[in-house]
Design an enzyme around this catalytic site. Structure first.
Site, mmCIF file in Angstrom:
data_model
loop_
_atom_site.group_PDB
_atom_site.id
_atom_site.type_symbol
_atom_site.label_atom_id
_atom_site.label_comp_id
_atom_site.label_asym_id
_atom_site.label_seq_id
_atom_site.Cartn_x
_atom_site.Cartn_y
_atom_site.Cartn_z
ATOM 1 N N HIS A 97 12.050 2.396 -7.338
ATOM 2 C CA HIS A 97 13.027 3.483 -7.452
ATOM 3 C C HIS A 97 14.399 2.984 -7.901
ATOM 4 O O HIS A 97 14.803 1.885 -7.546
ATOM 5 C CB HIS A 97 13.167 4.198 -6.104
ATOM 6 C CG HIS A 97 11.931 4.932 -5.696
ATOM 7 N ND1 HIS A 97 11.618 6.173 -6.181
ATOM 8 C CD2 HIS A 97 10.918 4.583 -4.865
ATOM 9 C CE1 HIS A 97 10.468 6.571 -5.654
ATOM 10 N NE2 HIS A 97 10.017 5.625 -4.853
ATOM 11 N N GLU A 118 9.500 2.946 4.885
ATOM 12 C CA GLU A 118 8.765 3.894 4.038
ATOM 13 C C GLU A 118 9.474 3.870 2.683
ATOM 14 O O GLU A 118 10.306 2.999 2.437
ATOM 15 C CB GLU A 118 8.806 5.281 4.673
ATOM 16 C CG GLU A 118 10.231 5.743 4.931
ATOM 17 C CD GLU A 118 10.322 7.108 5.583
ATOM 18 O OE1 GLU A 118 9.378 7.898 5.430
ATOM 19 O OE2 GLU A 118 11.336 7.390 6.221
ATOM 20 N N SER A 119 9.174 4.805 1.807
ATOM 21 C CA SER A 119 9.836 4.853 0.510
ATOM 22 C C SER A 119 11.355 4.860 0.703
ATOM 23 O O SER A 119 11.837 5.586 1.566
ATOM 24 C CB SER A 119 9.412 6.115 -0.246
ATOM 25 O OG SER A 119 10.081 6.180 -1.469
ATOM 26 N N CYS A 149 -17.182 -6.178 -14.325
ATOM 27 C CA CYS A 149 -16.733 -4.784 -14.227
ATOM 28 C C CYS A 149 -16.482 -4.279 -15.630
ATOM 29 O O CYS A 149 -15.548 -4.729 -16.295
ATOM 30 C CB CYS A 149 -15.469 -4.696 -13.382
ATOM 31 S SG CYS A 149 -14.605 -3.122 -13.520
ATOM 32 N N CYS A 195 -15.747 -1.158 -16.659
ATOM 33 C CA CYS A 195 -14.681 -0.166 -16.832
ATOM 34 C C CYS A 195 -13.330 -0.842 -17.016
ATOM 35 O O CYS A 195 -12.519 -0.425 -17.830
ATOM 36 C CB CYS A 195 -14.620 0.774 -15.639
ATOM 37 S SG CYS A 195 -16.150 1.651 -15.312
#
Lengths: 435, 504, 126
Positions: free
Chosen positions: B68, B355-356, B418, B420
């Site tokens: 952020h 947290e965020s 894998c 994908c």
């Protein structure tokens, strides 16, 4: 452009040695392709047939009932007999629209090929849980049916003991029987639609034989268990396939198998800028199985998901033959018209057909499609522009069984040059199923 | 109990014993690993204990992965301070430990006058917080930059300093870096009781006891509970669930920036954002939950994401949805980060309520704790602090020449396991042998992306399990999805292999 | 005695009622075509099934797939599976090899449907 590895020239390069790739290779060789190469990512040829140990394959093509490995072995033998170069353990990383193919393997490292023609035969994959966004935890014990089949039949391990199966397609039904025979308890097969998309034969022989309930118009609405699965919540759904509040039932189980549809695996096709068809999720092809990118062909489940391997082989023979001709420099002449999905028709393939040239008698063309829902006593109509040119009656049409329609030489010879449309006339039938 | 072949005693080393360590870090999430990695500069004995069998098993594996810009946090809060500081350091930080970082930029969309006013307040808040490059852009510029945005958008706050990280890969990289500098990792080891002792602490775990001079509580959802055992100043974590949709990568990404919605009276809105791996995230929701381990997704939350995301992305298609998932944020009742020395427990430090924007803040939080601990206890630095172990470029990101070279080094690069995500056998094997290596299927997935793609491990999981069994020298039946009782298989058809080991 | 049988010949899946007396079909109702009658008769008197399974082969990473060479009585499915599970085989095994003779006294053999530890079969052998 990087030239770390200089490309080798091949006439026809086939990606995948499953039933489609093998049949295409056989046909291309028989049609005179000189240098022919098949690249297969697994360690053995045979594709998905290797793990389909049940019987029921080959009735159309060989007039006998074979198991998957036996069906594959017939093509493998022919491939050996024709001296076709098949390389296993090789993964194709890239295909360009100019047919430059890049691959890698543990044995040979990076290799590149400049192919005269490329046949896409990569098959399909299973839709995972995410495709349905089923709420709940992300614990161990949730498998796609094909992964469970691989664990049991190719690896020799059981993925669970108390099983619920979501989806009643043929793989789900086959796995219900398979898990039961191998000692697991299959509690239910849950189907969101009001009908099963599996064959009646499988419903009888895989569910009824073992008293496994088939819950139509039901789905799994919650998944429980912090580490290994401890249970699922099943609920009835309404006509819009939305769960009906109050009908939830908790079922204790340690395994959830998902048999909720197959998706053609077209990642390489997209790299080569091959245009796709929304309905089939496979390439747009003409009646020679050529895509809209010249020299690139597609067949089998990478083109559209089939029910019967016999039809995969038949389609792939055509692709192999056409690819060999293309590699020799033969080009199709004449006008192409489109084959369009009309009412009740999904994914009519091929999407284009070539109008016959004046001098030769055209070969009949088979158009395959899936009915949008279940129809009884329906009429399938072919329109040339707005004009009906052909109609056939069908006693029963269901999404679970691919329908076919043959355009005869006579019909092809009389085409006006406008696009044709396939319709299902449901006036006598109903878009429902009350089995 | 799993055992490990690498230098680290990873499991069960404590069983019935009491061991001493100078510094004990509790919690192997992003913050715990970041703190341990900073502290590993010091010439002291450090141990990190983790409740589960891998790092990044909690909130660190299930969040938005957004770095952020820092306009969102209240000026003066620790969230604002560490966010902006962390953002400035982030690119270099990721580079130091070889974790992916993509500078992408972000927008907050406003659809009416009221929302425009809110954007203006976010702008001034951001400027106050020290965020650089913020400006408000109008409809035409928005659509020129992000053509798939809802054309009804009026204006947007453009934040060029926002970026995309991979929180679980960063955590794994930090853990590796800490481990090569001597930090001991003990997994499946949960702190149950903390007691103050003369000159330190006694920590009772599910396996044995640890005495430590310094304690660093980075226990995420369980951090307040542990804090309250040694401090009279009580804290409270209120677990908040956030659910997401994850869509497959496309040839052309739908959005190249993180697209936020302006918070309204109706709620916070959801983001639509690319990830560092070009997949796309929609979410999160925010539901208060009782159970800190309840990571089940719910039909209601998923429906609300669909509804809200369509405001940003009117032509939204979930056709390529790979999975849905949920993570739990450790929201503290005081609504700010708590970072530093634990009140009335000398020798204890903590990072609580992370947290965020916790991911963004991690480098700054770790640095703050490191500086404080080093100063207050006058620990000397190591003579030679080793750089982070080299992490080879992912095969999927290599060009042809690099692939040829990789194969020449190790032919296992020629085996694509894998399909994908194009992950090779070589990468899977080396993920197991990293300093803090993968021990289960999800551990492989987080370190290599094998199983992360559109088939969700349908094709590769049998092969991944075989490689795990081979490298760890354990039977296939003991392979788990993520440790504990999360076993993948129940029996073998080989009659000489005993059925159902340890599975009730 | 009345039995309910779902026809497997086509997607319609007619629900047929079969009346059986003294091991003989007296009547079939609910069918839409002649094939239904034939199927109902066979299914109500002597239902048979193919059984396919996999067997562990000592020293082989992959199990061997097998089948009954012909359908066996439906009631013998589970006994047949027990007999197959009890097998302990050694490579090499060729596709078509009999791995278990006269399973459960059915007169039907269990045969391999793939080869393990052998060179590929020649076309004549197949």
């Amino acid at each position: 452009m990087c030239d770390a590895v200089s490309p080798q020239k091949v006439d026809v390069l086939i990606i995948g040695a499953g039933p489609a790739g093998l049949a295409a290779a056989i046909a291309a060789k028989e049609a005179g392709a000189e240098s022919l190469l098949v690249l297969e990512r697994e360690d053995e040829m045979g594709g998905i047939l290797r793990q389909c140990i049940h019987n029921g394959f080959g009735l159309h093509r060989f007039k006998v009932e074979l198991t998957g490995p036996e069906y594959a072995q017939r093509d493998v033998l022919r491939v050996h007999e024709l001296g076709i170069d098949v390389r296993c353990g090789v993964t194709v990383l890239d295909v360009t629209s100019d047919r430059l193919v890049t691959a890698i393997s543990k044995q040979a490292g990076l290799t590149r090929y400049q192919a005269g023609a490329v046949i896409l035969a990569m098959g399909c994959r299973e839709r995972p849980r995410g495709a349905l966004a089923i709420p709940g935890t992300r614990c161990a014990g949730i498998f796609s049916a094909g992964t469970a089949q691989k664990f049991i039949n190719l690896e020799g391990y059981m993925p669970g003991k108390k099983v619920v199966i979501l989806g009643s397609g043929d793989i789900g039904l086959i796995m219900a029987r398979r898990m039961t025979l191998q000692g697991a308890t299959v509690l239910a097969c849950v189907e969101i639609m009001p009908y099963s998309s599996g064959l009646n034969r499988n419903i009888v022989q895989c569910l009824h034989d073992y008293d496994i309930p088939l819950l139509l118009s039901h789905t799994v609405v919650d998944i429980h268990g912090r580490e290994r699965l401890t249970g699922v919540t099943i609920a009835q759904v309404d006509h819009q396939r939305q769960p009906i509040t109050g009908t939830e039932t908790y079922v204790e189980c340690d395994t959830l198998l998902l048999s909720v549809g197959l998706i053609p695996e077209n990642e390489l096709s997209k790299k080569a800028d091959v245009p796709m068809n929304q309905a089939t999720q496979g390439a747009v092809v003409d009646d020679s199985l050529q895509t809209d990118v010249p020299g690139i062909f597609a067949c089998g489940n990478v083109l559209h998901v089939h029910d019967l391997v016999d039809f995969v082989s038949a389609e792939s023979f055509k692709a192999g033959k056409a690819a060999a001709a293309y590699a020799r420099g033969e080009r199709r002449k004449g006008k192409m018209i489109r084959v369009l999905d009309g009412e009740g028709v999904r994914g009519a393939t091929p999407q284009r057909i070539g109008l016959p040239q004046t001098d030769d008698e055209p070969e009949p063309i088979q158009v395959l499609f899936r009915p949008a829902c279940v129809y009884e006593n329906a009429v399938v109509r072919v329109l040339d522009g707005q004009k009906e040119i052909h109609r056939v009656k069908r006693r029963i049409l269901a999404p679970g069984e691919m329908a076919d329609l043959t355009l005869s030489p006579k019909l092809l010879g009389a085409l006006s040059g406008q696009d044709i449309t396939i319709h299902i006339d449901a006036s006598e039938g109903v878009c429902a199923w009350n089995s | 109990m799993l055992r490990c072949d690498s230098g680290n005693e990873r499991y069960g080393a404590l069983e019935g014993k009491r061991v001493h360590t100078e510094i004990l870090v509790i919690g192997g999430g992003l913050i715990g690993c970041a703190v341990a990695r900073e502290l590993s500069r010091l010439a002291v004995d450090i141990t990190l204990i983790e409740r589960t069998e891998d790092v990044a098993e909690g909130a660190s594996k299930a969040n938005s992965g957004i770095v952020h810009a820092g306009f969102d946090a209240k000026p003066g809060s620790l969230k604002a301070k560490y966010n902006v500081e962390g953002n400035r350091r982030f690119a270099a930080y990721c580079q130091e430990v070889h974790a992916p970082y993509v500078p992408s930029g972000a927008m907050v969309l406003a659809f009416d006058q009221e929302q425009r006013q809110h954007l203006e307040s976010l702008l001034s808040q951001g400027i106050q917080n020290g965020v650089e490059g913020l400006r408000i852009i109008e409809n035409a510029e928005i659509l020129a930059l992000e053509p798939n945005t809802n054309p009804a958008v009026q204006c947007a706050l453009l934040a060029p300093s926002s970026g995309l990280a991979s929180p679980y890969e960063l955590t794994c990289a930090l853990a590796d870096h800490a481990a090569v500098n001597g930090v001991r990792f003990l997994f499946d080891t949960q702190a149950i009781r903390l007691q103050k002792r003369e000159n330190g602490f006694l920590v009772t775990t599910n396996h044995g006891e640890i005495t430590a001079t310094i304690l660093v509580n980075c226990a995420g959802l369980f951090s307040a509970e542990l804090h309250n055992q040694i401090s009279t100043h009580k804290l409270s974590i209120m677990p908040r669930k956030g659910e997401y949709y994850l869509l497959d990568h496309e040839e052309k990404p739908v959005f190249s920036r993180t697209m936020f919605q302006t918070p309204t009276k109706m709620g916070k809105g959801v983001l639509v954002s690319p990830t560092g791996h070009k997949t796309m995230l929609l979410g999160p929701t925010a539901q208060q939950v009782e159970d800190a381990l309840d990571v089940a997704t719910t039909a209601e939350a998923l429906a609300s994401i669909r509804e809200k995301a369509a405001m940003t992305w009117p032509h939204m298609s979930l056709r390529t949805n790979i999975t849905t998932f949920a993570g739990i944020r450790a929201h503290e009742a005081g609504d700010d980060f708590i970072v530093g020395a634990t009140m009335d427990a000398p020798g204890a430090y903590e990072a609580i309520g992370i947290e965020s924007p916790g991911l963004t803040a991690a480098p700054a939080i770790a640095n703050a704790l490191y500086t404080q601990i080093a100063q207050e206890h006058s620990y000397a630095c190591k003579q030679a602090w080793k750089p982070a172990p080299d992490l080879p470029k992912a095969f999927s990101a290599m060009n042809l020449e690099e692939r040829a070279q990789a194969y020449a080094r190790d032919p296992a690069y020629g085996n694509i396991v894998c399909r994908c995500e194009q992950v090779t056998e070589a990468e899977i094997r080396s993920a197991i042998h990293r300093p803090v290596g993968a021990r289960h299927v999800d551990g492989i997935k987080r370190r290599t992306r094998a199983g992360m793609g559109r088939c969700q491990g349908g094709f590769c999981s049998p092969r991944v399990m075989e490689i795990l069994a081979e490298e760890l020298q354990i039977p296939m039946l003991e392979i788990t999805k993520f440790g504990g009782q999360s076993r993948m298989l129940t029996d073998s058809l080989n009659p000489s292999i005993k059925e159902d080991k340890g599975h009730v | 005695m009345e039995q309910l049988i779902t026809c497997i010949n086509c997607p319609i899946g007619c629900r047929m009622t079969v009346d059986v007396e003294d091991g003989k079909v007296v009547s079939v109702t609910g069918n839409s075509c002649k094939r239904g009658i034939t199927y109902a008769a066979q299914e109500s008197i002597a239902p048979k099934r193919m059984v396919t399974a996999v067997v562990y082969v000592r020293g082989s990473r992959m199990p061997l797939s097998v089948k009954t060479s012909e359908p066996i009585a439906k009631k013998l499915i589970f006994p047949c599976m027990q007999a197959i599970k009890a097998l302990m085989l050694e490579a090499p095994i060729c596709m078509g090899d009999v791995v278990l003779r006269d399973v459960c006294g059915s007169g039907v053999d269990v045969v391999a449907t793939k080869s393990i530890g052998t060179v590929p079969l020649t076309p004549e052998q197949a």
